[in-house]
Motif scaffolding. Sequence first.
Motif, short mmCIF file in Angstrom:
data_model
loop_
_atom_site.label_atom_id
_atom_site.label_comp_id
_atom_site.label_asym_id
_atom_site.label_seq_id
_atom_site.Cartn_x
_atom_site.Cartn_y
_atom_site.Cartn_z
N TYR A 1 9.34 30.42 -17.61
CA TYR A 1 10.62 30.61 -18.30
C TYR A 1 11.34 29.31 -18.65
CZ TYR A 1 9.77 35.24 -16.47
OH TYR A 1 9.20 36.43 -16.16
N ILE A 2 11.01 28.21 -17.97
CA ILE A 2 11.70 26.95 -18.23
C ILE A 2 10.68 25.89 -18.66
CG2 ILE A 2 13.56 27.45 -16.61
CD1 ILE A 2 12.26 25.49 -14.64
N SER A 3 11.17 24.79 -19.19
CA SER A 3 10.28 23.72 -19.63
C SER A 3 9.81 22.89 -18.45
CB SER A 3 11.01 22.83 -20.64
OG SER A 3 12.03 22.10 -19.98
N ALA A 4 8.71 22.17 -18.66
CA ALA A 4 8.19 21.29 -17.61
C ALA A 4 9.18 20.17 -17.31
CB ALA A 4 6.84 20.72 -18.04
N GLN A 5 9.90 19.70 -18.33
CA GLN A 5 10.87 18.63 -18.12
C GLN A 5 12.02 19.09 -17.22
OE1 GLN A 5 9.76 19.61 -21.08
NE2 GLN A 5 8.78 17.86 -22.05
N LEU A 6 12.50 20.31 -17.46
CA LEU A 6 13.58 20.84 -16.62
C LEU A 6 13.09 21.03 -15.19
CD1 LEU A 6 16.43 21.90 -16.27
CD2 LEU A 6 15.63 24.13 -17.04
N GLU A 7 11.85 21.48 -15.02
CA GLU A 7 11.32 21.67 -13.67
C GLU A 7 11.22 20.35 -12.93
OE1 GLU A 7 8.36 22.57 -10.46
OE2 GLU A 7 8.13 21.13 -12.08
N ARG A 8 10.77 19.29 -13.61
CA ARG A 8 10.69 17.96 -12.99
C ARG A 8 12.08 17.47 -12.61
NH1 ARG A 8 6.62 16.26 -17.03
NH2 ARG A 8 8.40 15.45 -18.14
N GLN B 1 0.84 -1.21 0.00
CA GLN B 1 0.00 0.00 0.00
C GLN B 1 0.87 1.26 0.00
OE1 GLN B 1 -2.61 0.25 3.38
NE2 GLN B 1 -3.91 1.79 2.43
N GLY B 2 1.93 1.28 0.79
CA GLY B 2 2.83 2.42 0.82
C GLY B 2 3.53 2.63 -0.50
N LEU B 3 3.94 1.54 -1.14
CA LEU B 3 4.59 1.63 -2.44
C LEU B 3 3.63 2.19 -3.49
CD1 LEU B 3 7.08 1.08 -4.18
CD2 LEU B 3 6.21 -1.22 -4.55
N ILE B 4 2.39 1.74 -3.46
CA ILE B 4 1.39 2.26 -4.41
C ILE B 4 1.18 3.75 -4.18
CG2 ILE B 4 -1.06 2.17 -5.03
CD1 ILE B 4 -0.88 -0.89 -4.55
N GLY C 1 1.76 9.21 -5.93
CA GLY C 1 2.17 10.56 -5.56
C GLY C 1 3.26 11.10 -6.46
N THR C 2 4.22 10.27 -6.80
CA THR C 2 5.30 10.69 -7.70
C THR C 2 4.76 11.01 -9.08
OG1 THR C 2 6.87 9.32 -6.49
CG2 THR C 2 7.51 10.00 -8.70
N ALA C 3 3.84 10.19 -9.56
CA ALA C 3 3.25 10.45 -10.88
C ALA C 3 2.46 11.76 -10.87
CB ALA C 3 2.35 9.29 -11.29
N LEU C 4 1.66 11.97 -9.85
CA LEU C 4 0.88 13.21 -9.78
C LEU C 4 1.78 14.43 -9.62
CD1 LEU C 4 -2.12 12.06 -7.57
CD2 LEU C 4 -2.12 12.54 -10.03
N PHE C 5 2.85 14.28 -8.82
CA PHE C 5 3.78 15.37 -8.62
C PHE C 5 4.50 15.72 -9.92
CE2 PHE C 5 7.58 17.32 -6.60
CZ PHE C 5 6.91 18.27 -5.85
N SER C 6 4.76 14.72 -10.75
CA SER C 6 5.43 14.95 -12.03
C SER C 6 4.50 15.59 -13.05
CB SER C 6 5.95 13.63 -12.60
OG SER C 6 6.95 13.12 -11.76
N ILE C 7 3.21 15.40 -12.90
CA ILE C 7 2.24 15.97 -13.84
C ILE C 7 1.99 17.46 -13.56
CG2 ILE C 7 -0.20 15.84 -14.51
CD1 ILE C 7 0.01 12.82 -14.16
N LYS C 8 2.26 17.90 -12.34
CA LYS C 8 1.98 19.28 -11.93
C LYS C 8 2.55 20.33 -12.88
CE LYS C 8 4.52 20.93 -8.81
NZ LYS C 8 5.41 22.02 -9.02
N PRO C 9 3.82 20.25 -13.28
CA PRO C 9 4.34 21.29 -14.18
C PRO C 9 3.64 21.31 -15.54
CG PRO C 9 6.09 19.74 -13.60
CD PRO C 9 4.87 19.34 -12.86
#
Length: 147
Positions: free
Chosen positions: A106-113, A17-20, A25-33
């Motif tokens: 000013y920067i790309s979403a990839q650089l922000e991630r 459950q913690g791993l899921i 959370g990591t996926a959602l955090f990466s989508i934010k930018p």
Amino acid sequence: MNSRTHIAHHDKKQQVQGLIYALVGTALFSIKPIFIKIAYQYGGDATAIMSLRALSSLPFYLIVLCLLCRDGQKRSLVRHHGWQAALVGILGYYVASYLDIAALAYISAQLERLLIFLFPSFVVLLSWLCLVSDPRVMSYTRLLWDI
């Protein structure tokens, strides 16, 4: 099922459950930018985007406050230290969020991630330079992993 088997099964279930939760959370955090970049394309500015983000998270903080205030001992801690914690949280959240969102103009979403996932390395380097504390072996491993 004996008690040890039940505990081992319960621990395994909690680990899964913690791993899921961590992966989601990591996926959602990466989508934010990406969402912030889309908001910029529709004419949003850093203040409006940050306000929307803060307002959408407010109900969760209010739920946690209500849960904390149910217990008498925790309620007294909230009364004594809650405003200080809230002030530090609001100031830290406001400054960090504003700079994060404004930078995406000013920067790309990839650089922000990439920068977000390198934060632990920045913390190790800054603590080594500013606090003059020698990093531990795991810190070196983390730095090499990020490179």
